[in-house]
Design a protein around this motif. Structure first.
Motif, PDB file in Angstrom:
ATOM      1  N   GLN A 241       0.941  -1.117  -0.109  1.00  0.00           N
ATOM      2  CA  GLN A 241      -0.029  -0.028   0.066  1.00  0.00           C
ATOM      3  C   GLN A 241       0.834   1.152   0.000  1.00  0.00           C
ATOM      4  OE1 GLN A 241      -3.011   0.162   3.354  1.00  0.00           O
ATOM      5  NE2 GLN A 241      -3.392   2.233   2.980  1.00  0.00           N
ATOM      6  N   CYS A 244       1.664   2.347  -3.522  1.00  0.00           N
ATOM      7  CA  CYS A 244       0.571   2.329  -4.442  1.00  0.00           C
ATOM      8  C   CYS A 244       0.525   4.095  -4.888  1.00  0.00           C
ATOM      9  CB  CYS A 244      -0.714   2.411  -3.467  1.00  0.00           C
ATOM     10  SG  CYS A 244      -1.034   0.447  -3.703  1.00  0.00           S
ATOM     11  N   GLU A 248       0.531   5.175  -8.683  1.00  0.00           N
ATOM     12  CA  GLU A 248      -0.594   5.687  -9.120  1.00  0.00           C
ATOM     13  C   GLU A 248      -0.341   7.354 -10.017  1.00  0.00           C
ATOM     14  OE1 GLU A 248      -3.396   5.993  -5.749  1.00  0.00           O
ATOM     15  OE2 GLU A 248      -3.593   3.712  -5.694  1.00  0.00           O
ATOM     16  N   ARG A 263      -6.077   2.514  -9.446  1.00  0.00           N
ATOM     17  CA  ARG A 263      -6.639   3.002  -8.204  1.00  0.00           C
ATOM     18  C   ARG A 263      -7.511   1.882  -7.544  1.00  0.00           C
ATOM     19  NH1 ARG A 263      -8.521   8.965  -6.495  1.00  0.00           N
ATOM     20  NH2 ARG A 263      -7.916   8.943  -4.431  1.00  0.00           N
ATOM     21  N   ASN A 266      -5.965  -1.417  -6.517  1.00  0.00           N
ATOM     22  CA  ASN A 266      -5.035  -1.304  -5.314  1.00  0.00           C
ATOM     23  C   ASN A 266      -5.781  -1.337  -4.305  1.00  0.00           C
ATOM     24  OD1 ASN A 266      -2.624  -1.139  -7.064  1.00  0.00           O
ATOM     25  ND2 ASN A 266      -2.484   1.069  -7.133  1.00  0.00           N
ATOM     26  N   TYR A 267      -6.750  -0.439  -4.268  1.00  0.00           N
ATOM     27  CA  TYR A 267      -7.779  -0.301  -2.942  1.00  0.00           C
ATOM     28  C   TYR A 267      -8.334  -1.603  -2.405  1.00  0.00           C
ATOM     29  CZ  TYR A 267     -11.528   1.487   0.240  1.00  0.00           C
ATOM     30  OH  TYR A 267     -12.177   1.703   1.490  1.00  0.00           O
ATOM     31  N   PHE A 270      -4.676  -4.000  -1.879  1.00  0.00           N
ATOM     32  CA  PHE A 270      -3.731  -3.582  -0.814  1.00  0.00           C
ATOM     33  C   PHE A 270      -4.522  -3.020   0.349  1.00  0.00           C
ATOM     34  CE2 PHE A 270      -1.420  -3.474  -4.739  1.00  0.00           C
ATOM     35  CZ  PHE A 270      -0.709  -4.710  -4.679  1.00  0.00           C
TER      36      PHE A 270
END
Length: 308
Positions: A241, A244, A248, A263, A266-267, A270
């Protein structure tokens, strides 16, 4: 360029709508599970007087807070809702601290397993309730260091009028110069490296004990080995995280639609995924906790086994 943006905006927003609903379902589900686990934790004195369960409860509390905070900021960002910067500062403070509390607590849980398996005669002394409370204070103190550094740099750079402005809340709001971002990155990478080293060394030491042990000790060591391996995987997801924002920001310069997709990925991967592994590791794999959880989840219909 403007025409291209207007062409993709419609489908993008429609797609994001479904994604936002899916995130709300996941967040609500994980919060319900974590709250049930927290209730179970307080049902037995054995749990809140044992180090590994106290640390487990600390991860549950941290996970609940980070889920609520990140989900709130996600909704605000999605609908372009602004807030006063002083309020955003408070949200950032909690978000930054509790983003690190979970990985640091996982590292402490790994060390507890190392002591239990490799130094069993000193386990009661090193992993007492008193030591656990000190450990939690240290975890929160260490978690606050990166945030404190960023905020000190921010307070030095920001004018008083900045706090009265209304913007979409983001951590980038508190970084005025590239060196501030680099400094934060250095601290995060140091934490990343330190926690990885602790996890790997603990795993190697426990593996040696597992090979040398026999009978019940061997079975206990192997179970500890699997637990440390799961902690390592969960820790890796949590620590990813930290990378990230850099990924991004780089993608945002290339393609906006790709940025939205990355995004979202990733959310889910992570932030949400690591928060569902804690219930798996101690809520379902731990025999004592699982039977008490099952008893209360089924409203007492499941007979508790005498495991204490």
């Amino acid at each position: 360029m403007a025409n291209n943006s207007s062409v993709v905006t419609g489908p993008s927003i429609r797609s994001a709508n479904y994604r936002l609903i899916l995130v709300q379902i996941f967040v609500s589900l994980f919060l319900c599970i974590n709250i049930l686990l927290m209730v179970t934790f307080f049902m037995k004195e054995f749990f809140y007087t044992t180090m590994r369960y106290i640390l487990f409860a600390n991860t549950l509390l941290s996970d609940c807070l980070i889920l609520v905070i990140t989900n709130y900021l996600l909704i605000m960002s999605y609908y372009n809702l602004t807030m006063k910067m002083w309020l955003c500062l408070i949200w950032y403070l909690f978000s930054s601290v509790y983003t690190l509390v979970t990985p640091l607590t996982l590292t402490a849980m790994t060390l507890e397993r190392y002591v239990a398996i490799c130094i069993p005669l000193r386990h009661a002394e090193l992993c007492s309730t008193h030591s656990t409370m000190h450990s939690i204070l240290i975890i929160h103190g260490l978690s606050a260091v990166p945030c404190t550094v960023v905020l000190i740099c921010f307070f030095v750079s920001a004018s008083f009028s900045f706090y009265k402005q209304s913007r979409v809340c983001s951590v980038e709001m508190f970084i005025f110069y590239p060196w501030q971002a680099h400094f934060r990155s250095v601290i995060n990478q140091f934490y990343f490296l330190l926690m990885c080293i602790i996890i790997i060394l603990s795993y190697v030491k426990i593996m040696k004990v597992a090979k040398a042990a026999s009978g019940e000790d061997k079975q206990s060591s192997r179970k500890g080995l699997r637990t440390v391996a799961l902690h390592g995987f969960q820790l890796l997801l949590c620590l990813m995280q930290m990378w990230c924002p850099f990924i991004e920001n780089a993608i945002l310069q290339i393609n906006f639609m790709l940025y939205i997709n990355v995004r979202y990925f990733n959310y889910i991967t992570f932030i949400l995924a690591p928060r569902c592994l804690s219930p798996l590791i101690y809520g379902l794999r731990d025999e004592k906790f699982f039977h008490v959880l099952k008893h209360y989840a089924l409203c007492g219909l499941h007979k508790k086994q005498d495991l204490f």
